[in-house]
Motif scaffolding. Structure first.
Motif, PDB file in Angstrom:
ATOM      1  N   ARG A  17       0.790  -1.114   0.122  1.00 16.52           N
ATOM      2  CA  ARG A  17       0.048  -0.099   0.069  1.00 16.52           C
ATOM      3  C   ARG A  17       0.850   1.193  -0.118  1.00 16.52           C
ATOM      4  N   SER A  18       1.745   1.279   0.576  1.00  9.07           N
ATOM      5  CA  SER A  18       2.793   2.566   0.895  1.00  9.07           C
ATOM      6  C   SER A  18       3.454   2.666  -0.429  1.00  9.07           C
ATOM      7  N   TYR A  19       3.854   1.361  -1.215  1.00  7.63           N
ATOM      8  CA  TYR A  19       4.501   1.743  -2.370  1.00  7.63           C
ATOM      9  C   TYR A  19       3.804   2.143  -3.489  1.00  7.63           C
ATOM     10  N   VAL A  20       2.365   1.862  -3.550  1.00 12.36           N
ATOM     11  CA  VAL A  20       1.612   2.025  -4.353  1.00 12.36           C
ATOM     12  C   VAL A  20       1.148   3.583  -4.247  1.00 12.36           C
ATOM     13  N   ILE A  21       0.852   3.805  -3.002  1.00 16.14           N
ATOM     14  CA  ILE A  21       0.826   5.403  -2.951  1.00 16.14           C
ATOM     15  C   ILE A  21       1.721   6.359  -3.297  1.00 16.14           C
ATOM     16  N   GLY A  22       3.064   5.848  -2.927  1.00 13.45           N
ATOM     17  CA  GLY A  22       4.104   6.600  -3.078  1.00 13.45           C
ATOM     18  C   GLY A  22       4.232   6.634  -4.941  1.00 13.45           C
ATOM     19  N   PHE A  23       4.032   5.675  -5.522  1.00 11.73           N
ATOM     20  CA  PHE A  23       4.226   5.548  -6.943  1.00 11.73           C
ATOM     21  C   PHE A  23       3.187   6.256  -7.629  1.00 11.73           C
ATOM     22  N   ILE A  24       1.922   6.233  -7.066  1.00 11.08           N
ATOM     23  CA  ILE A  24       0.815   7.441  -7.545  1.00 11.08           C
ATOM     24  C   ILE A  24       1.109   8.807  -7.328  1.00 11.08           C
ATOM     25  N   LEU A  25       1.683   9.116  -6.087  1.00  9.21           N
ATOM     26  CA  LEU A  25       1.993  10.396  -5.961  1.00  9.21           C
ATOM     27  C   LEU A  25       2.976  11.090  -6.890  1.00  9.21           C
ATOM     28  N   SER A  26       3.944  10.006  -6.987  1.00  5.69           N
ATOM     29  CA  SER A  26       5.361  10.488  -7.903  1.00  5.69           C
ATOM     30  C   SER A  26       4.767  10.520  -9.374  1.00  5.69           C
ATOM     31  N   VAL A  27       3.888   9.805  -9.764  1.00  5.07           N
ATOM     32  CA  VAL A  27       3.479   9.789 -11.285  1.00  5.07           C
ATOM     33  C   VAL A  27       2.612  11.219 -11.282  1.00  5.07           C
ATOM     34  N   VAL A  28       1.952  11.410 -10.447  1.00  2.84           N
ATOM     35  CA  VAL A  28       0.829  12.578 -10.438  1.00  2.84           C
ATOM     36  C   VAL A  28       1.753  13.958 -10.612  1.00  2.84           C
ATOM     37  N   LEU A  29       2.611  13.880  -9.529  1.00  5.47           N
ATOM     38  CA  LEU A  29       3.744  15.383  -9.541  1.00  5.47           C
ATOM     39  C   LEU A  29       4.341  15.287 -10.867  1.00  5.47           C
ATOM     40  N   THR A  30       4.922  14.105 -11.612  1.00  6.52           N
ATOM     41  CA  THR A  30       5.564  14.414 -12.864  1.00  6.52           C
ATOM     42  C   THR A  30       4.617  14.912 -13.731  1.00  6.52           C
ATOM     43  N   VAL A  31       3.548  14.239 -14.031  1.00  3.12           N
ATOM     44  CA  VAL A  31       2.462  14.569 -14.936  1.00  3.12           C
ATOM     45  C   VAL A  31       2.189  16.128 -14.925  1.00  3.12           C
ATOM     46  N   ALA A  32       1.889  16.359 -13.529  1.00  2.00           N
ATOM     47  CA  ALA A  32       1.704  18.050 -12.953  1.00  2.00           C
ATOM     48  C   ALA A  32       2.815  18.817 -13.590  1.00  2.00           C
ATOM     49  N   ALA A  33       4.035  18.556 -13.557  1.00  6.89           N
ATOM     50  CA  ALA A  33       5.094  19.425 -14.084  1.00  6.89           C
ATOM     51  C   ALA A  33       5.179  19.139 -15.510  1.00  6.89           C
ATOM     52  N   PHE A  34       5.022  18.024 -16.016  1.00  9.96           N
ATOM     53  CA  PHE A  34       5.034  17.978 -17.600  1.00  9.96           C
ATOM     54  C   PHE A  34       3.921  18.958 -18.212  1.00  9.96           C
ATOM     55  N   GLY A  35       2.652  18.443 -17.404  1.00 10.11           N
ATOM     56  CA  GLY A  35       1.571  19.426 -18.200  1.00 10.11           C
ATOM     57  C   GLY A  35       1.793  20.831 -18.187  1.00 10.11           C
ATOM     58  N   LEU A  36       2.360  21.192 -16.849  1.00  8.91           N
ATOM     59  CA  LEU A  36       2.775  22.578 -16.654  1.00  8.91           C
ATOM     60  C   LEU A  36       3.468  23.353 -17.836  1.00  8.91           C
ATOM     61  N   VAL A  37       4.513  22.591 -18.203  1.00  9.37           N
ATOM     62  CA  VAL A  37       5.399  23.162 -19.111  1.00  9.37           C
ATOM     63  C   VAL A  37       4.898  22.906 -20.788  1.00  9.37           C
ATOM     64  N   THR A  38       4.242  21.688 -20.774  1.00 13.68           N
ATOM     65  CA  THR A  38       3.609  21.481 -22.170  1.00 13.68           C
ATOM     66  C   THR A  38       2.445  22.429 -22.569  1.00 13.68           C
ATOM     67  N   GLN A  39       1.736  22.933 -21.665  1.00  9.68           N
ATOM     68  CA  GLN A  39       0.438  23.609 -21.904  1.00  9.68           C
ATOM     69  C   GLN A  39       0.775  24.997 -21.686  1.00  9.68           C
ATOM     70  N   GLN A  40       1.812  25.478 -20.982  1.00 13.91           N
ATOM     71  CA  GLN A  40       2.252  26.756 -20.832  1.00 13.91           C
ATOM     72  C   GLN A  40       1.228  27.412 -20.286  1.00 13.91           C
ATOM     73  N   VAL A  41       0.579  26.936 -18.976  1.00 14.80           N
ATOM     74  CA  VAL A  41      -0.257  27.746 -18.002  1.00 14.80           C
ATOM     75  C   VAL A  41       0.270  29.008 -17.353  1.00 14.80           C
ATOM     76  N   MET A  42       1.331  28.984 -17.185  1.00 12.68           N
ATOM     77  CA  MET A  42       1.955  30.002 -16.388  1.00 12.68           C
ATOM     78  C   MET A  42       3.064  30.804 -17.080  1.00 12.68           C
ATOM     79  N   GLY A  43       3.823  32.120 -16.802  1.00 12.01           N
ATOM     80  CA  GLY A  43       4.717  32.613 -17.268  1.00 12.01           C
ATOM     81  C   GLY A  43       6.038  31.782 -17.137  1.00 12.01           C
TER      82      GLY A  43
END
Length: 110
Positions: A17-43
Protein backbone atom coordinates in the motif's frame (compact mmCIF):
# COMPACT_ATOMS: atom_id res chain seq x y z
CA UNK A 1 29.44 -15.22 15.81
CA UNK A 2 26.31 -16.58 14.16
CA UNK A 3 24.45 -13.33 14.90
CA UNK A 4 26.98 -11.16 13.07
CA UNK A 5 24.79 -11.14 9.94
CA UNK A 6 21.58 -10.20 11.75
CA UNK A 7 22.42 -6.62 12.66
CA UNK A 8 19.31 -4.45 12.95
CA UNK A 9 19.83 -1.24 10.99
CA UNK A 10 16.49 0.22 12.04
CA UNK A 11 15.30 0.43 8.45
CA UNK A 12 11.65 -0.47 8.07
CA UNK A 13 10.17 -2.27 5.13
CA UNK A 14 7.17 -0.69 3.47
CA UNK A 15 3.91 -2.33 2.63
CA UNK A 16 2.53 -2.73 -0.85
CA UNK A 17 0.00 0.00 0.00
CA UNK A 18 2.82 2.41 0.88
CA UNK A 19 4.64 1.70 -2.39
CA UNK A 20 1.46 2.12 -4.44
CA UNK A 21 0.65 5.44 -2.77
CA UNK A 22 4.22 6.64 -3.36
CA UNK A 23 4.10 5.53 -6.99
CA UNK A 24 0.76 7.27 -7.62
CA UNK A 25 1.97 10.49 -5.99
CA UNK A 26 5.18 10.38 -8.03
CA UNK A 27 3.27 9.90 -11.26
CA UNK A 28 0.84 12.71 -10.41
CA UNK A 29 3.69 15.10 -9.58
CA UNK A 30 5.57 14.18 -12.77
CA UNK A 31 2.47 14.59 -14.95
CA UNK A 32 1.71 17.92 -13.25
CA UNK A 33 5.19 19.26 -14.03
CA UNK A 34 5.05 17.93 -17.59
CA UNK A 35 1.58 19.42 -18.13
CA UNK A 36 2.69 22.74 -16.70
CA UNK A 37 5.46 22.99 -19.27
CA UNK A 38 3.63 21.63 -22.30
CA UNK A 39 0.42 23.63 -21.76
CA UNK A 40 2.31 26.86 -20.86
CA UNK A 41 -0.21 27.63 -18.13
CA UNK A 42 2.06 30.19 -16.43
CA UNK A 43 4.81 32.59 -17.37
CA UNK A 44 8.46 31.47 -17.39
CA UNK A 45 9.30 32.65 -13.88
CA UNK A 46 6.15 31.22 -12.33
CA UNK A 47 6.69 27.94 -14.19
CA UNK A 48 10.22 27.59 -12.82
CA UNK A 49 9.01 28.24 -9.28
CA UNK A 50 6.12 25.78 -9.67
CA UNK A 51 8.41 23.09 -11.11
CA UNK A 52 10.87 23.61 -8.24
CA UNK A 53 8.05 23.19 -5.71
CA UNK A 54 6.82 20.06 -7.50
CA UNK A 55 10.38 18.68 -7.59
CA UNK A 56 10.90 19.32 -3.87
CA UNK A 57 7.56 17.65 -3.11
CA UNK A 58 8.56 14.65 -5.20
CA UNK A 59 11.85 14.38 -3.30
CA UNK A 60 9.88 14.26 -0.05
CA UNK A 61 7.54 11.60 -1.49
CA UNK A 62 10.53 9.45 -2.46
CA UNK A 63 12.18 9.87 0.94
CA UNK A 64 9.03 8.95 2.85
CA UNK A 65 7.39 6.27 0.70
CA UNK A 66 10.37 4.54 -0.94
CA UNK A 67 13.29 5.15 1.44
CA UNK A 68 11.01 4.96 4.53
CA UNK A 69 12.59 7.92 6.28
CA UNK A 70 10.73 9.26 9.29
CA UNK A 71 11.49 10.99 12.55
CA UNK A 72 11.63 7.87 14.72
CA UNK A 73 14.68 7.28 16.88
CA UNK A 74 15.74 4.30 14.75
CA UNK A 75 15.92 6.54 11.67
CA UNK A 76 17.77 9.39 13.37
CA UNK A 77 21.13 8.79 11.63
CA UNK A 78 19.46 8.47 8.24
CA UNK A 79 17.72 11.80 8.75
CA UNK A 80 20.97 13.43 9.93
CA UNK A 81 22.85 12.04 6.92
CA UNK A 82 20.12 13.27 4.57
CA UNK A 83 20.20 16.72 6.18
CA UNK A 84 23.97 16.88 5.84
CA UNK A 85 23.72 15.85 2.19
CA UNK A 86 21.16 18.57 1.52
CA UNK A 87 23.34 21.14 3.29
CA UNK A 88 26.40 20.21 1.22
CA UNK A 89 24.35 20.26 -2.00
CA UNK A 90 22.98 23.73 -1.19
CA UNK A 91 26.48 25.03 -0.46
CA UNK A 92 27.92 23.54 -3.67
CA UNK A 93 25.05 24.67 -5.90
CA UNK A 94 24.81 28.11 -4.27
CA UNK A 95 28.56 28.61 -4.49
CA UNK A 96 28.60 27.58 -8.13
CA UNK A 97 25.78 29.98 -8.98
CA UNK A 98 27.53 32.80 -7.13
CA UNK A 99 30.83 32.18 -8.91
CA UNK A 100 29.15 31.96 -12.31
CA UNK A 101 27.21 35.17 -11.64
CA UNK A 102 30.36 37.02 -10.60
CA UNK A 103 32.29 35.72 -13.61
CA UNK A 104 29.46 36.80 -15.92
CA UNK A 105 29.26 40.22 -14.30
CA UNK A 106 33.00 40.79 -14.59
CA UNK A 107 33.14 39.57 -18.18
CA UNK A 108 30.34 41.89 -19.25
CA UNK A 109 31.88 44.98 -17.62
CA UNK A 110 34.77 45.16 -20.09
Amino acid sequence: MANAHSIDTGAGHGSVRSYVIGFILSVVLTVAAFGLVTQQVMGPTESIIAIAVLAFTQILVHLVFFLHMNTSSSQRWSVVACGFTVMVAVIVIGGTLRVLHNVGAHMMSR
